[in-house]
Design a protein around this motif. Structure first.
Motif, PDB file in Angstrom:
ATOM      1  N   MET A 115       0.797  -1.219   0.000  1.00 52.99           N
ATOM      2  CA  MET A 115       0.000   0.000   0.000  1.00 52.99           C
ATOM      3  C   MET A 115       0.834   1.277   0.000  1.00 52.99           C
ATOM      4  O   MET A 115       1.753   1.419   0.792  1.00 52.99           O
ATOM      5  N   PRO A 116       0.516   2.219  -0.896  1.00 54.58           N
ATOM      6  CA  PRO A 116       1.159   3.528  -0.777  1.00 54.58           C
ATOM      7  C   PRO A 116       0.668   4.208   0.502  1.00 54.58           C
ATOM      8  O   PRO A 116      -0.451   3.947   0.967  1.00 54.58           O
ATOM      9  N   GLU A 117       1.525   5.051   1.030  1.00 55.97           N
ATOM     10  CA  GLU A 117       1.253   5.703   2.322  1.00 55.97           C
ATOM     11  C   GLU A 117      -0.126   6.362   2.355  1.00 55.97           C
ATOM     12  O   GLU A 117      -0.832   6.307   3.364  1.00 55.97           O
ATOM     13  N   GLY A 118      -0.518   6.973   1.243  1.00 54.41           N
ATOM     14  CA  GLY A 118      -1.767   7.711   1.208  1.00 54.41           C
ATOM     15  C   GLY A 118      -3.011   6.860   1.364  1.00 54.41           C
ATOM     16  O   GLY A 118      -4.108   7.388   1.558  1.00 54.41           O
ATOM     17  N   GLY A 119      -2.850   5.537   1.268  1.00 54.10           N
ATOM     18  CA  GLY A 119      -4.008   4.661   1.411  1.00 54.10           C
ATOM     19  C   GLY A 119      -4.316   4.281   2.850  1.00 54.10           C
ATOM     20  O   GLY A 119      -5.306   3.596   3.109  1.00 54.10           O
ATOM     21  N   ALA A 139      -7.952   5.165   4.624  1.00 53.54           N
ATOM     22  CA  ALA A 139      -9.052   4.357   4.089  1.00 53.54           C
ATOM     23  C   ALA A 139      -8.898   2.896   4.492  1.00 53.54           C
ATOM     24  O   ALA A 139      -9.881   2.217   4.796  1.00 53.54           O
ATOM     25  N   ARG A 140      -7.664   2.399   4.519  1.00 55.71           N
ATOM     26  CA  ARG A 140      -7.450   1.006   4.892  1.00 55.71           C
ATOM     27  C   ARG A 140      -7.878   0.753   6.333  1.00 55.71           C
ATOM     28  O   ARG A 140      -8.446  -0.287   6.655  1.00 55.71           O
TER      29      ARG A 140
END
Lengths: 494, 494
Positions: free
Chosen positions: A34-38, A41-42
């Motif tokens: 996962m990219p950090e920006g997710g 939401a995760r």
């Protein structure tokens, strides 16, 4: 013939387990892909799935079906017991307490990262105090529901059927053993030539190939597995799709390689679980200590034998080149079988590792019992560490701030590491008795006979037996630390 | 002030959307990461999540809240409308029909793979007959609930607010345009020098770097995105964590690169959706045609301009080396803007692509209306293709077996491709009027002004407006194919 109620329960638990598989995959992704920006939401995704699974488990009709259900035969009877246990534990906790714990753990974990970075326990103290308070309430509620003591009720969530009363004398005896054995092992080690350190850099591409090849050779089937990279290595996924990770650094190859062998042991356990009981409580592993025994039997017991190192040496030489003496089996033995006192648990050798666990076990028991306040934790840690390993941590980052576990609300988990190490030695001793050709097989990197024995005696048993009964059936006795101390004696004291 | 019922609905739809995010991530994983052996369990995981989301949408209390809810303001009013629409469509279909369709689609897809491999339509015919029969029932049920015609009710599920009556005259006019324009374009092309084909191999490592760099330069923020590899390139994930894929081959770089630009267009749409409406129906994209317009405005409209090719040429030369004339912008223009009749839709150029769609639109309408039997499909296909592009498919793999869509139960989806291509031209024309410096910006790979315009006029509008209203607001008119034919005329006929 199983009752209709039991059939309904099997369906429901399969559905709950399937939601758990989604959580496992999304957690793997969060750490490995996962990219950090997710991240935000995760967190929501995992919370929603967790809530749905919990609601399905505590629904009133589950209680009705559990009261009515009948099951015959070892597997179904054990499965029904485990369903009752899961339902009982889940319904014992008021939703408000679960939610308060989740919030407190999350806040504390964040504060802990800052506290560890700055070696400032005061930063985390109020948060950890709240976590401990909520864990004590949790332990009380589980105790009322299970009849276990509060601390045992927590520990039971990680490793069913093992109590503090089982652990305490084992740990006390180990402390006595260590006080005598450690100085002796150190003295013996000092009389021998220091190992030659293989010279970096170790190309990461070559490490990747080596790690994958070795895990495949010892039995991991990559049509049902992946090997990726993450900050903290782990084994995740599901039984038909296991996901292991490691971390590569050009300055050393041993950490990644031995880490992959460790995670491969976990993964092989998942792969060997009984498929006829897939997604049922009885089809899961026998708990965290049993799981750790399977990673350590590969990493510590099998892979560090003279026989296996004899296979590994030439393979390392081919992969990395350089001074061949560094990859000679006898040098690898000196490298990979070194006793060294240190402050950090995850860097510890197998002889001193239990001292780290004994300290944590005693402190967390006292915290849950209310005999130790969080404010007094750093002092108690340092004093205990000095007593066990004769060194005083220079700061709390090297002491009570090093592990995430407590700050994330996990109390009762630490003993699993050492119970697993001891079980690994006991299982290896039994496997050796059953497999006279074991060393010859390890010398050819042929782990299939050992694996077949583990599949029959451990993996394929799922959660049908508790930890002690699993060991009794596989080795003829419940957990017996004598096999572990005999292993350490043979490896470090002669 | 929104009513309590509306507030409850917002919470519920956010939860449903969060489950949808889990499905999106697990579907991405299945295509981009999952080992083959994980397939069966993954199917179960997705089915369980899908069932849970569906149950949450059709629950009786949703109907009560929708009847009672009040919402004021453009966004909330549109959101409530979309909630009613989603609930209405979901409750229109009996569970038995949904389950029968799922099974039939899955069986047909399997048979289709075999039929396509062997170019033997008879293998798939009985399965496709069942799929069409169930799709006709689905269309009838949706028609009864929505008041749309059966085919329109299916199309409405992919692209809200566009009917066959809208599409038909547009497609008929395009057929007339193409009959005249295609031979002219071919003749003109024949008078010009053939493009120089860049010489393979194109190192995959260099392609990976190039694709990632170009997608980042045109605006994809990799703290919220990943680029991976899969058999069939796609864009997936969630708005804060978009996942795009491509496929690399050493024999050519254009397919991967242009594919990544296409998927980047999709991803930028997701990234630009209104965060204040995240996880609400109104916070989603405006539908499949709108989505395709955003991939094509990047891939076809922006990236194939002389201006952008002028930037790209030197970058390709640096990445791959070899004969510099092959990477000269005027040669790239000849390479990337070539008209070539062919049998396969996904390989088609932008002028002939709509012919592939017009054929499918007419055939699927006839199948759903009951005016064409599945047994007659291959003949009707070949006859239609001959009429539109003047060539007869040599077998059904080059004909009616080439696409998965129908065999997977998707009817009413195909028009979105050409509606999207036309919308892309219309939006680009409007953006050009608003941004006089656009070509100068494209020449420096500066897409930020174009993106800002798209964010304001398309991405940031979410699903507040239907496709036609979205275009009307952004460009001053509903879908007008004149912009598309003008674009083709300028690019291929002068």
């Amino acid at each position: 013939m199983p009752s209709a109620a039991y059939a309904r329960l099997r369906d429901r638990f399969a559905r709950i387990a399937t939601i758990g598989e989604c959580q496992a995959m999304l957690s793997w992704d969060a750490s490995a892909m996962m990219p950090e920006g997710g991240g935000a939401a995760r967190g929501d995704q995992l919370a929603v799935l967790s809530g749905i699974g919990h609601e399905m488990l505590i629904a009133p009709e589950v209680g009705d079906d559990l009261a009515e259900a009948e099951a015959t035969g070892d597997w179904d009877a054990a499965n029904l017991d485990l369903m009752r246990r899961a339902h009982g534990r889940a319904t014992a906790l008021p939703t408000s307490l679960v939610e308060a714990s989740t919030r407190a753990n999350s806040a504390c974990e964040k504060a802990w990262r800052e506290a560890r970075r700055t070696a400032d326990f005061a930063v985390v103290q109020p948060y950890l105090t709240e976590v401990v308070s909520l864990q004590r309430q949790t332990a009380q509620a589980l105790s009322a529901a299970t009849g276990l003591s509060p601390y045992d009720a927590l520990m039971d969530g990680f490793q069913r059927g093992v109590t503090a009363a089982d652990v305490e004398p084992i740990f006390a005896a180990y402390e006595v053993f260590l006080a005598e054995a450690l100085p002796r092992a150190e003295a013996l080690q000092a009389t021998r030539p220091a190992p030659i350190e293989p010279a970096p850099p170790f190309a990461i591409a070559a490490q990747r190939v080596l790690c994958r090849e070795m895990s495949a050779r010892i039995g991991l089937d990559y049509t049902h597995a992946r090997l990726d990279e993450s900050l903290h290595p782990f084994s995740g996924g599901t039984p038909t799709d296991v996901r292991i990770t490691t971390r590569y650094e050009e300055t050393g190859f041993a950490q990644a390689l031995l880490g992959v062998l460790h995670e491969t042991g976990h993964a092989l356990y998942e792969r060997g679980l009984p498929t006829a009981q897939a997604r049922q409580p009885v089809g899961e592993s026998a708990g965290m200590a049993a799981h750790e025994s399977q990673s350590l039997i590969i990493e510590m017991q099998a892979a560090r034998t003279d026989a296996f190192l004899g296979f590994l040496g030439p393979r390392l030489q081919t992969a990395f080149g350089g001074d061949p003496r560094a990859f000679a089996p006898e040098n690898l033995a000196r490298l990979f079988r070194r006793v060294r006192r240190g402050f950090i648990r995850v860097d510890a050798d197998e002889m001193t590792y239990p001292a780290h666990i004994i300290l944590r076990f005693r402190l967390e028991r006292a915290l849950i019992a209310g005999n130790l306040s969080v404010a007094d934790l750093p002092g108690a840690w340092n004093e205990g560490f000095l007593g066990l390993l004769g060194m005083m941590p220079p700061n709390d980052t090297m002491g009570c701030l090093q592990d995430i576990h407590w700050h994330d609300g996990a109390f009762g988990y630490f003993p699993s590491y050492t119970l697993g190490a001891m079980a690994a030695a006991q299982l290896m001793a039994a496997a050796r008795r059953a497999l006279p050709g074991l060393d010859a097989q390890l010398a050819e990197c042929d782990l299939e006979p050992l694996l077949a024995w583990l599949r029959q005696n451990v993996h394929g048993q799922g959660a049908r037996l508790g930890f002690q009964d699993l060991l009794r059936t596989a080795t003829g006795k419940p957990l017996d630390p004598a096999d572990f101390t005999a292993h350490l004696t043979a490896r470090y004291l002669v």
